[in-house]
Structures are given as C-alpha cells and as structure tokens.
Design an enzyme around this catalytic site. Structure first.
Site, mmCIF file in Angstrom:
data_model
loop_
_atom_site.group_PDB
_atom_site.id
_atom_site.type_symbol
_atom_site.label_atom_id
_atom_site.label_comp_id
_atom_site.label_asym_id
_atom_site.label_seq_id
_atom_site.Cartn_x
_atom_site.Cartn_y
_atom_site.Cartn_z
ATOM 1 N N HIS A 125 -5.768 2.702 -4.377
ATOM 2 C CA HIS A 125 -4.927 2.031 -3.212
ATOM 3 C C HIS A 125 -4.574 0.545 -4.215
ATOM 4 O O HIS A 125 -5.480 0.024 -4.281
ATOM 5 C CB HIS A 125 -5.708 2.105 -1.430
ATOM 6 C CG HIS A 125 -6.890 0.739 -1.481
ATOM 7 N ND1 HIS A 125 -7.230 -0.059 -0.643
ATOM 8 C CD2 HIS A 125 -8.191 0.402 -2.467
ATOM 9 C CE1 HIS A 125 -7.890 -0.628 -0.630
ATOM 10 N NE2 HIS A 125 -8.883 -0.316 -1.826
ATOM 11 N N HIS A 168 -2.859 1.322 6.496
ATOM 12 C CA HIS A 168 -3.045 1.183 5.583
ATOM 13 C C HIS A 168 -3.077 2.531 5.043
ATOM 14 O O HIS A 168 -3.529 3.579 5.389
ATOM 15 C CB HIS A 168 -4.124 0.553 5.147
ATOM 16 C CG HIS A 168 -4.405 0.376 4.053
ATOM 17 N ND1 HIS A 168 -3.723 -0.247 3.043
ATOM 18 C CD2 HIS A 168 -5.877 0.474 2.935
ATOM 19 C CE1 HIS A 168 -4.391 -0.609 1.772
ATOM 20 N NE2 HIS A 168 -5.149 0.476 1.607
ATOM 21 N N CYS A 195 0.984 -1.396 -0.165
ATOM 22 C CA CYS A 195 -0.259 0.538 0.079
ATOM 23 C C CYS A 195 0.972 1.562 0.092
ATOM 24 O O CYS A 195 0.602 1.937 -0.986
ATOM 25 C CB CYS A 195 -0.879 -0.018 1.129
ATOM 26 S SG CYS A 195 -0.577 -0.017 2.810
#
EC number: 3.4.-.-
Length: 427
Positions: free
Chosen positions: A395, A383, A330
């Site tokens: 993402h 994240h 990520c």
C-alpha cells in the site's frame, strides 16, 4: 590535451571521437526505456533521490549525457536522470532493417554469449523494444555476438536467425554456439520427460523465498502451464535441476518445476499444509469483525500480474490526492496498479473501491485482491491496499500531514489486524 571538434552538419565535417565527462545531446534525440521499470533520479547517480519511474516502452527526450546516465524529460514539469544502460536511443535503430549487415550505429564485436534469463529472451529486428520479434532464446543458450549498440547485442542463433537482444541478459562465454540450445526444439508440457541437461539432486529440500506466490509449472520454463502455487516459506522436496529451474515435489504429492531464483536449499523438513478451515469465517457482521490471523492463498495468473506490477512501485512517495506515476495516495496507488497491470478501471476514492467488485470472506483472500481499512475508527473505509500473499499487503502509506511511501506491511500485525474491514476482488 583533450580536443573536442564540433560537428558542423551543414559542412559535413566529421567529429573526432573524444572522451569527455559530459556532453550535450540533441534536443531532438529520443530514447526508449528497455527495463520493466526504470527509476528516474535527481542526478546522474544511483545515490540521488528518485523523482519518477518509467516503464518499458516509454519514449523520452534526451537532454544530456553524463558518465553512463541520460538526463531525460519525463513530462513538462519533471526532468531527471536515468541509467543509459536501460534507455535505447533512437540513433541505435538506424540501419537495422537489413539484419545481415552491421548497423551504422553498432560496434562490431566477436565472440559468443550465453543467455541468462529466468524465462525466454526476446530477439528483435532492431536494437530496441519497439522492434518486432524475430525469435526467442532460452536460458543457457549460447549465441554468436555480432555487434553492440546502446545496451543491445546483435546476435546469431544456432538456427541461423539474426537479431537484437538486450545485453543485460547475455554474458560473454568461451562455450561454443549451440551449447544447451533449445530455441528450435519442440516444447513439451509433460513434466515427466527428463530434459537432457537435467541434474539429479535427490535427498534435498528447498524453501520458497519469494515475497509473492510462486508458480509451479509442468516444465522448466515460463512457456509451460501452471499446475500449482507455493507461498513464501513453503518447504518442498527437490528432485532435480535444469537451467535455473528446480523440479520439486509438493507436500500434496504434485511434481512440477519452479524458478531456482526463488528457492534456497534448506535442512527444514516438508510439511503438510495447515487446514485453513479455522480461517473460513465470513465477515457477514461488520460490527463484530475478527482480527486477521492468516489466510489460505488462492492465487490466479492475473493476481500475480497485479502483485508483480505493484512491487515495481515500492518506495514511491505518498502525496495526498496524487495518482501517479511519481507520487500516490492510497487509493491513487491501487487505482493505478489495477489499470496499468491488468487494464481494470476502478473508482478513485477508497470508500468507493471498497464497494466495487466482489466481496471476499476472510480466509479466502488471494494475491491481487483489494484490502480496505478503517483507520479512523468511525466504521467507514479510509485506506486501501493490495493483498500480496502470505498475510501481507502492499500500500501507499501516509496521510496529508505525515506522508510515507509505497511499502509492504503484515495484516497479522497488532495494528493492521484490528483496522482491517475486508477485501474485494476485481479480476
């Protein structure tokens, strides 16, 4: 019987042109990527898995050719196949220094071509993106076709300039050269001045279909200044159309131009933009974080650049610890996007990215902002993604044990709205 004569360079013996399904290319032959983003696959077919992605201007070694595909060496450890349509070989550049003479590698052709682009088409001194610009052609311009070489046309503009342009954006036509040509006209930033080819379409509405913010400009082309933005789903009043652009009236009363590629005609009525004051609550207290319910997008030119680049990476697989270009985690994804789209260097790990730049309160998110999350429920960032507008973000989703890929999700979903911590702005 198919006969293949091997060319023996030392003896100067010429080769007879034959059709074969696959031939070996010289290990020294180079190719340059001409597409903005080119998928490299495990085999010579679009049905094969993607193994990497290359960007415009990247030079690769060509190992083999097969039915419109090149086998290329991406790196010391990655080899794959890319469409030959989007790779210009080094051989196509020979002899292009004199633009008035046919190149040794080009095939002489005749006829006219019509430019089909959303903005303006670059005309270069040779058949490749590594050559210098010698001019530009606008959408709808009709040009004379002179030669063809590896996905490029040698063309002559109505003003006499001769150069090379990607054949991807030129279709053959029976129209005469000079039709709709505006390459030599003085541009204007006055959107009230009606272009000669403008078609009136009063009484119709259009709906924005773009996944990201759509620029509204002062004239029908990307060379005109940006005077506003529209979000996906917005409905506007259509006034006229000119060479792939709509003249529109926004709910605010602003009149400008947008690309017709992102507008579909609709029977829906225009609406006043909802008051976003209900979304202006600041996240000053992270322990009493409200769920995300929407946003008033305030896009910038750099933000749009970030989002546009991020979208070219959709589908690239997740791998923990990877930072691109063929795999990401990520934070590796967000770091890569900011670096390669706008040249901004940010920290590598998500928790550090969440403390970088400027904090943005909920309701003020703009395309290109970093959004960060707590998916473990321990109050810390683990994240990150990039806000793209219309309450959505892009993402690289996944974990070390459950990898996924680069994709778009909605911040208003029951899951993401609860784990969202905030947003940061780097540009």
């Amino acid at each position: 019987m198919i006969v293949v004569k091997k060319a023996i360079a030392a003896l100067g013996i010429g080769a007879v042109a034959v059709s074969v399904s696959s031939i070996n290319a010289s290990a020294l032959e180079k190719g340059t990527v001409t597409a903005s983003a080119l998928n490299i696959r495990s085999g010579p077919s679009s049905d094969c898995d993607k193994v990497a992605k290359l960007y415009k201007g990247k030079t690769v070694e060509i190992l083999e050719k097969s039915n419109g595909w090149y086998k290329v060496r991406v790196s010391s450890s990655v080899v794959g196949w890319g469409s030959a349509k989007y790779i210009s070989t080094s051989g196509s550049s020979e002899g292009t220094s004199n633009q008035n003479n046919p190149t040794s590698s080009g095939t002489t052709i005749s006829g006219n071509g019509k430019v089909n682009v959303s903005s303006r088409l670059n005309v270069r001194s040779g058949a490749g993106t590594n050559y210098s610009l010698v001019g530009k052609a606008n959408n709808g311009d009709v040009v004379k076709l002179l030669e063809q070489s590896n996905g490029w046309y040698k063309i002559k503009l109505s003003n006499g300039v001769t150069g090379w342009a990607s054949s991807q954006y030129i279709s053959k036509t029976s129209e005469d050269v000079g039709t709709n040509n505006s390459s030599n006209s003085n541009s204007t930033n006055n959107s009230d001045k009606k272009p000669s080819s403008e078609e009136s379409i009063e009484g119709k509405n259009g709906k924005v279909t773009s996944a990201v913010s759509l620029n509204v400009r002062s004239g029908p082309g990307t060379s005109y200044s940006i005077i506003g933005k529209l979000n996906g789903g917005d409905v506007v009043e259509l006034k006229s159309k000119n060479n792939g652009w709509y003249k529109v009236k926004l709910s605010s009363g602003t009149i400008g131009w947008v690309s017709a590629s992102y507008i579909s005609e609709t029977n829906e009525g225009t609406k006043e933009k909802p008051n976003s004051s209900s979304n202006q609550n600041s996240q000053s207290n992270s322990n009493s974080k409200p769920s995300f319910t929407g946003n008033s997008d305030k896009s910038t030119a750099k933000g749009s650049t970030i989002v546009d680049f991020a979208y070219t990476l959709i589908g690239i697989p997740y791998q923990w610890g990877a930072s691109g270009p063929d795999k990401f985690d990520c934070s590796g994804f967000t770091q890569y996007v900011f670096k390669h789209s706008v040249g901004v260097s940010i920290p590598r790990v998500s928790r550090e990215q969440a403390n970088f730049g400027s904090a943005i309160s909920m309701g003020n998110y703009a395309p290109g902002d970093l959004v960060y999350f707590d998916t473990d429920g321990d109050g810390t960032t683990n994240h990150v993604g990039i806000y793209v507008g219309n309450s959505k973000f892009i993402h690289c989703s996944g974990t070390q044990t459950n990898p996924n890929k680069v994709k778009v999700d909605n911040l208003t979903s029951s899951y993401w709205s609860k784990v969202l911590l905030g947003a940061r702005r780097f540009v």
